[in-house]
Design an enzyme around this catalytic site. Sequence first.
Site: not given
Length: 1003
Positions: A867, A875, A884, A910
């Site tokens: 993770d 973000n 991305d 993620e």
Amino acid sequence: MRLSLISKRSLLAGPDKSAVLRLSDAQRLILSIASSWLLIIASLFYSTYALAFTSSTPIPLSRYYQDHWTTQEGLPQNTINDIAQTPEGYLWIATWEGVARYNGREFKVFSRATDSGLPDSGIRDLVVSDEGLLALDSRGGISRYQQQHFIPQADVGVMINDVLHDSQGLTWLATEGDGLYLRKDDSTELHIKSEDGLASNYVYRLVEDERGHIWVATAKGLAKVVGRQLKPVAQVPNVSIGALLKDNQGRILIGSEQGVYIADDQDITPFHPAAIPDSIISMLQDNSGALWLGTVDSGLIRVSELGIERLDVAQGLPEQYVPSLLQDKEGSIWVGTNGGLMRLREVSFININEQDGLAGNYARTLLAHSDGSVWVGSSTGLSRISSSGIEALALTIPDSTAPSVLSLAQGPEDELWVGTFSHGLLHVKDKQVIAVYGQEQGLPANKIRAILPAADGSLWLGTSLGLSQFKNGTFTNFTTANGLPNDVIMSLHQADNGDIWVGTPLGAAIIRNQTITEVDLSAQEKAEFVFGFYSEPGSEYLWLGTDRGLVRYRTQDNSVALVGIAQGLPLEKIFQPVADGKGSLWLPTNKGVTRVSLAEAHRVADGKKKAIKFTHYGEKDGLTSSQTYSGASNNAVMDNAGNIWLTTALGMMYTQPNWHTLTSSSDLPVVLETFMVGGEAQVIKDKTVLDAGTSRIQFNYAGLGYVVPERIQYRTLLVGFDKDWVNRGQQAIAEYTNLAPGHYVFKVAARYSYQDWGPPTQVSFTILPFIWQLPFFWSILACLLVISLWLLMRMRLRFIRYHAQELERQVADKTQELKHQAQAFARQARADSLTGLPNRRAFDEAMASAFSRAERTPLPITLVVLDIDHFKLVNDTWSHEVGDQVLKVVAELIRNEIREVDFPARWGGEEFTILLPNTDLMTSVLVAERLRESVMEHDFGYLAADFKLTVSIGLAEAAPGMDAVQLLANADVALYQAKGQGRNRVVTFMTEPTTMSQSSVNE
């Protein structure tokens, strides 16, 4: 039962200073004489005034286990103004810095304004009603907690000390300086002040009696409202009243500056014949009928059948000022002080150690003497416990310090046989050593683990080098050469039929007529160590405590049966079994004490029942140490009074069987605390409808048990996804990604360890489909395809004569195109569009294939769950486009760091998974550590300046019999442990997950 509370400021230094009555010396003398006469008279008629106790007898305060909480454990502030428990089970704590909700694991704090809807964070009082929880702040604000949030209520513009909802549905408000209000539907119906006859406008507490009369505690006395009329009542000797309580007899109890009184229409009388001169500010009557009193500066007082008991700072109370009290649904007493929160709960074990007079804390062996005393052998000597107290004996041996005692036995004429660690056998009489026997006198060794006085008058001795029979002054020795399984003798026992049983590290043996017969225990999970024996009186059964559980031996047919972990016991090493004479067996272990039903143990041994029910006790139940075995025999006995005694590494302990209830069920409530969809919190309600494309759903839940919350376990079931319940252990979170459209019901249940599951809590939700995920869409598409093909065939038939070759080519091209489309669709269905990695569907197929291969070929399977740390911050800080790109880079790093046979996938968001077939855990840790370093050291500067990235990784290895779901759950547990330990680390799943750092890998 709601609590009584008055602020320390109002009681001691409030604006109405005349409220505190000052008595002259003459008045005090008269009051003292009157109190003395009252004590004499009341002692004769105590039943008239005493508390009406229920059938449940209180236990001494010394038998209560204490837990403490302060700001260090999450409280917003250490002065606990009030404590309440709402019907679903939450505990609520009122402080000067907000109200805290406690679920047994953590405090959730609601401060002023947006959190609580109150103008101030100082919470004065909490009131529980059918409509929810009311919080009252120090500026007069009122807010009600309903449907997971606070809703501000209309107030009267003045500070409120108490709220009472009476039997008529009306609301009474006790205010600080503005008298008493009666309200209905947020409108004032009645306002009573000092000019109306109220003794003081400072009103602290309200209570309604059996007749519907409202009793009012003020700074200058007591008042009563009948109907809507203020009625005079007799006054308490000290007029400042801090607490009111209606007891289980319906009487009104008054807490004043000089003790507790009982009020009726005609008179005010002292509650207890013994004077309680303390200033009382809170009162509670518990389930047993005992009265608990919180004081201003004298700590906590309890009045019960045991008399008046006190608990102050010296005995563990955080502070002397006790403004709040509560008994929760589990029977624990919660005490609020100005130094933090304390919980008192009953424990069923009494501990004795060096501070109480034992010769040493490391207790090793016990002897229940026929005179009712209990002898304790420890690593530093011998002690005797009797009704007269605890006495440590100084055993004098020439040229030696106090011996370490391993075994004890009662001899004739109250003599004592003492087996030691290195000094052989001691013969003790009148507390003096009268003889010492060792190797020089014929013993095989000086280390005596077990002593057995036999029925024929001989003495059997178990040593570290063989067995010895001492008779007529002569030692006869037995070893493996005589048929013993092993020369190390751990335990001895004589059965009712006269057989001598010998326990060794390699099994047991029976001595009958000086002939040794070995008992084969190999079929009982290869049991070897035999720590102790118990013979059922008058029966053919004998029980052995072994390293594989409880073994039953039947003399009639020499049959052997096991009650171990496979049969439901929580632990496999059982030492000296002890029967309590009330149908239970007590089984000491190295992790506490297990109690089982003897009759049920027989049913399990006979194969009539698959698993045995039990109750397990550990340190949270009052044991100072869970380690009960010390390498000696007889570490548990029952005395003449029926007490069960056990040795521990920190002293010894005893308990009464009637202090316990053998239980195996629980009604532990569980609540859903948060419902997260795509990282956003949702209102928890049934039949929630979620948008199409919902990819990540998370539930947080809590079992509302407070006795031992760290033992609470959970299981979940997502109907529509899971085939069966998923055991979550102590993990209070369940997360699902990439759920297909459809209707789901999430269920969660909780229990204390080793008990039955409580009733589940559930919520349903529906994920809407995209249009192309609807069945009718594909039906229409199929129909259109059929029609198109039919038209195409018609065209082909029309032009077949003229364009045969062209039509054949077109058909071939179309067929190839459809094939490519089908392959593209298949790839899209199994690959993640952003990273190009396989998706969850493909990963599930790979997992299933790996487990299928493992059934044929026992090769290791390891699962890695990765993770990205703080991905939401990526973000939010740089943009979703950068996010991305980060996902693509991490995917590429994963590809570079693993083998071709390994199977990576994007699990969702993620989070990534990597299946490592034919890879053991240690090798997988190295791969995971290499991957973690690769991400940490990768230069992301081309995406954003000063941009660094780390990942947290959890690993789990499939154990025999484990399925893919459990392997994934184990890896998830390790991942959350990695995050909980600070992120940027690799954690493997074990009994307790272990973090692997780079340095530890290199080592």
